[in-house]
Scaffold this active site. Structure first.
Site, short mmCIF file in Angstrom:
data_model
loop_
_atom_site.label_atom_id
_atom_site.label_comp_id
_atom_site.label_asym_id
_atom_site.label_seq_id
_atom_site.Cartn_x
_atom_site.Cartn_y
_atom_site.Cartn_z
N PRO A 89 0.81 -1.22 0.00
CA PRO A 89 0.00 0.00 0.00
C PRO A 89 0.84 1.27 0.00
O PRO A 89 0.35 2.34 -0.37
CB PRO A 89 -0.82 -0.11 1.30
CG PRO A 89 -0.80 -1.55 1.67
CD PRO A 89 0.50 -2.08 1.17
N GLU A 116 1.37 -8.01 8.97
CA GLU A 116 1.51 -6.58 9.20
C GLU A 116 2.40 -5.91 8.16
O GLU A 116 2.23 -4.74 7.86
CB GLU A 116 2.10 -6.33 10.61
CG GLU A 116 2.19 -4.86 11.00
CD GLU A 116 0.84 -4.17 11.06
OE1 GLU A 116 0.80 -2.93 10.94
OE2 GLU A 116 -0.18 -4.86 11.23
N ARG A 154 -1.51 -8.77 -21.26
CA ARG A 154 -2.35 -8.41 -22.41
C ARG A 154 -1.65 -7.44 -23.36
O ARG A 154 -2.07 -7.25 -24.50
CB ARG A 154 -3.69 -7.84 -21.95
CG ARG A 154 -3.58 -6.50 -21.23
CD ARG A 154 -4.91 -6.09 -20.60
NE ARG A 154 -5.97 -6.05 -21.59
CZ ARG A 154 -6.19 -5.02 -22.40
NH1 ARG A 154 -5.40 -3.97 -22.35
NH2 ARG A 154 -7.19 -5.04 -23.24
N ASP A 169 -6.89 1.43 -25.67
CA ASP A 169 -7.50 1.30 -24.35
C ASP A 169 -7.52 2.62 -23.61
O ASP A 169 -6.71 3.51 -23.85
CB ASP A 169 -6.71 0.30 -23.48
CG ASP A 169 -7.04 -1.14 -23.83
OD1 ASP A 169 -8.10 -1.37 -24.43
OD2 ASP A 169 -6.23 -2.02 -23.51
#
Length: 248
Positions: A89, A116, A154, A169
């Site tokens: 994160p 953690e 992809r 895209d």
């Protein structure tokens, strides 16, 4: 391309990697995906890979030894050092531009954390990139590794049936993608724009460019702040703003 994924939960991956585009890419030998349970590299009889943090605190921290040993074994037969990506994160927010960058690599290793967090020495002395798929916290890095793998594979040559699909895209051009329509041309009175039925390729491309800009302006105006606009795009944006004023 070769992708190695280090995880404590290898059973999470077969459904995603054994379906659709990822399955076909592996069958065509355009990518090799190897899921590694790094618990097998633990140097203790209970295969313990985590421990309490020094200094106290909640949760458990992944030990460096199993992860270092797993990476060293994976890379022992390779001449060029791979990109080693920590799913975290705290990492750089993942983007289409990063996917395009990573798709140029020959070998990637993704590290999926749990508990953690990681021993800081893993960050400082092993990984080359730290990436996050968004500003939220998941139970582990496995879902993030699936997202990265799908978005990167992809883009590899030969993976998609139509090579132009990835080029147009959303985000690849810096804009969101234009609207799409298919048969029937009239569905319950809802009609496809006439220009798309005209067969006039220049007009169709202009319409798509304009509608991609409109959609980006409406939904992700932040993307336009980083874009060098053409004179045509400036004129279209002025038209969008004037149309809004007329509707008020």
């Amino acid at each position: 391309m070769k992708i190695d994924i280090l995880t404590l939960f290898p059973e999470m991956f077969p459904g995603v990697f054994g379906s659709s585009i990822l399955k076909h890419a592996q069958e065509k030998e355009l990518v090799t995906i190897n899921v590694v349970d790094f618990r097998e590299f633990a140097d203790n009889k209970h295969n313990k890979v985590d421990d309490y943090p020094y200094g106290g605190g909640a949760g458990m921290v992944l030990r460096p030894q199993p992860i270092f040993d797993a990476v060293e074994e994976i890379t022992s037969q390779t001449e060029k050092k791979p990109r080693i990506v920590l799913l975290c994160p705290q990492g750089e927010t993942y983007s289409q531009q990063k996917a395009e960058e990573l798709a140029k690599e020959e070998h990637l290793i993704f590290l999926c954390g749990h508990y953690e967090g990681y021993d800081e020495r893993i960050r400082e002395h092993l990984v080359t990139d730290e990436l996050s798929i968004g500003d939220y916290v998941l139970t582990g890095g496995e879902v993030g590794a699936m997202v990265l793998t799908d978005s990167i594979v992809r883009l590899l040559p030969g993976v998609l049936g139509n090579a132009e699909s990835a080029v147009t895209d959303s985000f690849s051009t810096g804009l969101l993608e234009h609207p799409h329509y298919t048969r029937p041309a009239d569905f319950r009175g809802l009609k496809v724009p006439d220009v798309l039925l005209s067969g006039h390729h220049v007009n169709i491309e202009n319409w798509r460019a304009k509608e991609a800009l409109r959609r980006t302006w409406q939904r992700r105006p932040d993307l336009l702040r980083e874009r060098t606009l053409t004179e045509q795009e400036k004129a279209w944006l002025h038209q969008f703003e004037e149309d809004i004023k007329k509707d008020l």
